[in-house]
Design an enzyme around this catalytic site. Structure first.
Site, PDB file in Angstrom:
ATOM      1  N   LYS A 231       0.501   4.815   1.583  1.00  0.00           N
ATOM      2  CA  LYS A 231       0.892   6.205   1.877  1.00  0.00           C
ATOM      3  C   LYS A 231       0.609   6.555   3.334  1.00  0.00           C
ATOM      4  CE  LYS A 231      -1.840   7.876  -1.368  1.00  0.00           C
ATOM      5  NZ  LYS A 231      -2.413   6.607  -1.883  1.00  0.00           N
TER       6      LYS A 231
ATOM      7  N   ARG B 250      -3.002  15.595  -6.309  1.00  0.00           N
ATOM      8  CA  ARG B 250      -3.496  14.418  -7.009  1.00  0.00           C
ATOM      9  C   ARG B 250      -3.892  14.734  -8.444  1.00  0.00           C
ATOM     10  NH1 ARG B 250      -5.538  10.995  -2.338  1.00  0.00           N
ATOM     11  NH2 ARG B 250      -6.099   9.011  -3.257  1.00  0.00           N
TER      12      ARG B 250
ATOM     13  N   ARG C 245      -8.269  -4.042   4.118  1.00  0.00           N
ATOM     14  CA  ARG C 245      -7.952  -2.815   4.855  1.00  0.00           C
ATOM     15  C   ARG C 245      -9.012  -2.532   5.907  1.00  0.00           C
ATOM     16  NH1 ARG C 245      -6.235   2.986   2.425  1.00  0.00           N
ATOM     17  NH2 ARG C 245      -8.000   2.770   1.005  1.00  0.00           N
TER      18      ARG C 245
ATOM     19  N   ARG D 115     -13.534   0.774   4.961  1.00  0.00           N
ATOM     20  CA  ARG D 115     -13.778   2.081   4.369  1.00  0.00           C
ATOM     21  C   ARG D 115     -14.877   1.965   3.333  1.00  0.00           C
ATOM     22  NH1 ARG D 115      -8.760   5.818   2.599  1.00  0.00           N
ATOM     23  NH2 ARG D 115      -9.946   5.904   0.673  1.00  0.00           N
TER      24      ARG D 115
ATOM     25  N   ARG E 104     -11.120   4.191  -8.780  1.00  0.00           N
ATOM     26  CA  ARG E 104      -9.998   4.966  -8.213  1.00  0.00           C
ATOM     27  C   ARG E 104      -8.700   4.666  -8.941  1.00  0.00           C
ATOM     28  NH1 ARG E 104     -11.146   2.902  -2.514  1.00  0.00           N
ATOM     29  NH2 ARG E 104      -9.272   3.946  -1.755  1.00  0.00           N
TER      30      ARG E 104
HETATM   31  P1  ADP Z   1      -6.543   6.355  -0.870  1.00  0.00           P
HETATM   32  O1  ADP Z   1      -6.391   5.595   0.386  1.00  0.00           O
HETATM   33  O2  ADP Z   1      -7.442   5.707  -1.856  1.00  0.00           O
HETATM   34  O3  ADP Z   1      -5.251   6.819  -1.454  1.00  0.00           O
HETATM   35  P2  ADP Z   1      -7.331   8.830   0.440  1.00  0.00           P
HETATM   36  O4  ADP Z   1      -7.665   8.383   1.805  1.00  0.00           O
HETATM   37  O5  ADP Z   1      -6.069   9.572   0.243  1.00  0.00           O
HETATM   38  O6  ADP Z   1      -7.424   7.615  -0.555  1.00  0.00           O
HETATM   39  O7  ADP Z   1      -8.516   9.699  -0.143  1.00  0.00           O
HETATM   40  C1  ADP Z   1      -9.855   9.237  -0.127  1.00  0.00           C
HETATM   41  C2  ADP Z   1     -10.668   9.988  -1.151  1.00  0.00           C
HETATM   42  O8  ADP Z   1     -10.662  11.384  -0.832  1.00  0.00           O
HETATM   43  C3  ADP Z   1     -10.157   9.897  -2.575  1.00  0.00           C
HETATM   44  O9  ADP Z   1     -10.604   8.747  -3.245  1.00  0.00           O
HETATM   45  C4  ADP Z   1     -10.735  11.184  -3.175  1.00  0.00           C
HETATM   46  O10 ADP Z   1     -12.102  11.036  -3.484  1.00  0.00           O
HETATM   47  C5  ADP Z   1     -10.628  12.162  -2.022  1.00  0.00           C
HETATM   48  N1  ADP Z   1      -9.354  12.911  -2.078  1.00  0.00           N
HETATM   49  C6  ADP Z   1      -8.283  12.779  -1.270  1.00  0.00           C
HETATM   50  N2  ADP Z   1      -7.285  13.602  -1.641  1.00  0.00           N
HETATM   51  C7  ADP Z   1      -7.735  14.275  -2.732  1.00  0.00           C
HETATM   52  C8  ADP Z   1      -7.168  15.250  -3.595  1.00  0.00           C
HETATM   53  N3  ADP Z   1      -5.923  15.736  -3.414  1.00  0.00           N
HETATM   54  N4  ADP Z   1      -7.931  15.716  -4.621  1.00  0.00           N
HETATM   55  C9  ADP Z   1      -9.186  15.277  -4.804  1.00  0.00           C
HETATM   56  N5  ADP Z   1      -9.774  14.340  -4.049  1.00  0.00           N
HETATM   57  C10 ADP Z   1      -9.066  13.837  -3.006  1.00  0.00           C
HETATM   58  P1  ADP Z   2      -2.991   4.531   1.182  1.00  0.00           P
HETATM   59  O1  ADP Z   2      -2.926   5.576   2.257  1.00  0.00           O
HETATM   60  O2  ADP Z   2      -1.927   4.689   0.148  1.00  0.00           O
HETATM   61  O3  ADP Z   2      -4.347   4.403   0.584  1.00  0.00           O
HETATM   62  P2  ADP Z   2      -2.758   2.584   3.376  1.00  0.00           P
HETATM   63  O4  ADP Z   2      -1.566   3.018   4.133  1.00  0.00           O
HETATM   64  O5  ADP Z   2      -4.090   2.805   3.960  1.00  0.00           O
HETATM   65  O6  ADP Z   2      -2.692   3.132   1.860  1.00  0.00           O
HETATM   66  O7  ADP Z   2      -2.568   1.015   3.064  1.00  0.00           O
HETATM   67  C1  ADP Z   2      -3.558   0.286   2.331  1.00  0.00           C
HETATM   68  C2  ADP Z   2      -3.733  -1.106   2.952  1.00  0.00           C
HETATM   69  O8  ADP Z   2      -2.575  -1.904   2.690  1.00  0.00           O
HETATM   70  C3  ADP Z   2      -3.885  -1.100   4.466  1.00  0.00           C
HETATM   71  O9  ADP Z   2      -4.730  -2.165   4.810  1.00  0.00           O
HETATM   72  C4  ADP Z   2      -2.451  -1.336   4.976  1.00  0.00           C
HETATM   73  O10 ADP Z   2      -2.423  -1.965   6.246  1.00  0.00           O
HETATM   74  C5  ADP Z   2      -1.893  -2.250   3.899  1.00  0.00           C
HETATM   75  N1  ADP Z   2      -0.465  -2.044   3.615  1.00  0.00           N
HETATM   76  C6  ADP Z   2       0.242  -0.899   3.660  1.00  0.00           C
HETATM   77  N2  ADP Z   2       1.527  -1.107   3.284  1.00  0.00           N
HETATM   78  C7  ADP Z   2       1.626  -2.423   2.972  1.00  0.00           C
HETATM   79  C8  ADP Z   2       2.713  -3.253   2.516  1.00  0.00           C
HETATM   80  N3  ADP Z   2       3.938  -2.775   2.292  1.00  0.00           N
HETATM   81  N4  ADP Z   2       2.430  -4.563   2.313  1.00  0.00           N
HETATM   82  C9  ADP Z   2       1.184  -5.067   2.516  1.00  0.00           C
HETATM   83  N5  ADP Z   2       0.141  -4.337   2.949  1.00  0.00           N
HETATM   84  C10 ADP Z   2       0.343  -3.028   3.175  1.00  0.00           C
END
Ligand code: ADP
Ligand code: ADP
Ligand code: ZN
Length: 219
Positions: free
Chosen positions: A13, A88, A127, A160, A171
């Site tokens: 994302k 979420r 990551r 992270r 998660r």
């Molecule tokens: P991910 O990369 O796992 O999708 P994010 O970076 O979006 O995670 O979010 C990290 C953490 O922040 C989540 O695991 C959650 O604990 C919290 N968080 C983010 N967005 C929300 C939301 N909309 N509602 C509740 N908690 C959230």
């Molecule tokens: P989210 O915000 O949904 O938690 P991230 O954008 O941080 O996800 O991506 C999670 C991990 O996967 C990062 O290390 C990123 O570089 C990698 N990644 C993202 N998109 C892809 C893809 N299409 N194929 C392989 N690795 C990916």
């Protein structure tokens, strides 16, 4: 344009949000990034959020909704925004839709970046993130130009704190139980666009742009 991004943790994302936000000129709002920044800076919000995030749990709705509503009150989002990681929960979804309706606005799309759990478990250990600008990298799939340093701002990359196996399992469970109901919610509203997130990063971006452009043509 108002877009939300749905998908499991590690779906890509944040990676895709940067491209979408640039192409459409809309601010990228990531609740995860806002929480992480507040934890690093040791603010009150950071203190409230930290223990939940560390355990892989969601930050309570009242804290998160408050944060997003305040952000969406600012002038730079009047023409649109990209919400990454919000909503979420079903309740967050209802509150957001109500707010958009009240403002006489519309939500254009809910993009679901679909990636099975097996891929997520494989991706997470590699990551690396930049705590300074929020950019996300991968040791294997998306390495920075210089080992360990952010391409955008030169800061050192870090793992992270919630990407270890135990928190990832939690998660994924939380995603299934609390976030997946939103897929049906947006499908019923005919707003859901499903994207295959297992392909390479560039291929995923192409699919997103293609799907968003058909949407523009409909208007
Ligand atoms: P991910 O990369 O796992 O999708 P994010 O970076 O979006 O995670 O979010 C990290 C953490 O922040 C989540 O695991 C959650 O604990 C919290 N968080 C983010 N967005 C929300 C939301 N909309 N509602 C509740 N908690 C959230
Ligand atoms: P989210 O915000 O949904 O938690 P991230 O954008 O941080 O996800 O991506 C999670 C991990 O996967 C990062 O290390 C990123 O570089 C990698 N990644 C993202 N998109 C892809 C893809 N299409 N194929 C392989 N690795 C990916
Ligand atoms: Zn950076």
């Amino acid at each position: 344009m108002r877009i939300i991004l749905l998908g499991p943790p590690g779906a890509g994302k944040g990676t895709q949000a940067k491209f979408i936000s640039e192409k459409f000129g809309i601010p990228h709002i990531s609740t995860g990034d806002i929480f992480m920044r507040n934890i690093t800076e040791g603010t009150e919000l950071g203190k409230k959020a930290k223990s939940f995030i560390d355990q892989g749990l969601l930050v309570p709705d009242e804290v998160t909704i408050d944060l997003v509503m305040n952000r969406l009150d600012q002038a730079d989002v009047e023409e649109g925004y990209l919400l990454d990681g919000f909503p979420r929960t079903a309740y967050q979804g209802e509150v957001l839709c109500r707010m958009i309706r009240k403002g006489g606005q519309v939500l254009d799309a809910a993009l679901l970046i679909d990636v099975p759990s097996s891929y997520i478990r494989e991706r997470m250990p590699g990551r690396r993130i930049c705590r300074f600008c929020g950019a996300s990298y991968h040791l294997q799939f998306n390495p920075p130009e210089e080992v360990g340093l952010c391409d955008h701002c030169g800061h050192e990359l870090a793992e992270r704190r919630d990407d270890h196996a135990e928190a990832v399992e939690e998660r994924l469970k939380v995603y299934e139980e609390q976030t997946m109901p939103l897929i049906e919610f947006f499908e019923k509203k005919k707003l859901l666009l499903r994207i295959d997130g297992t392909k390479e990063i560039e291929a995923v971006t192409r699919e997103i742009f293609e799907k968003l452009s058909t949407l523009e043509n409909h208007e």
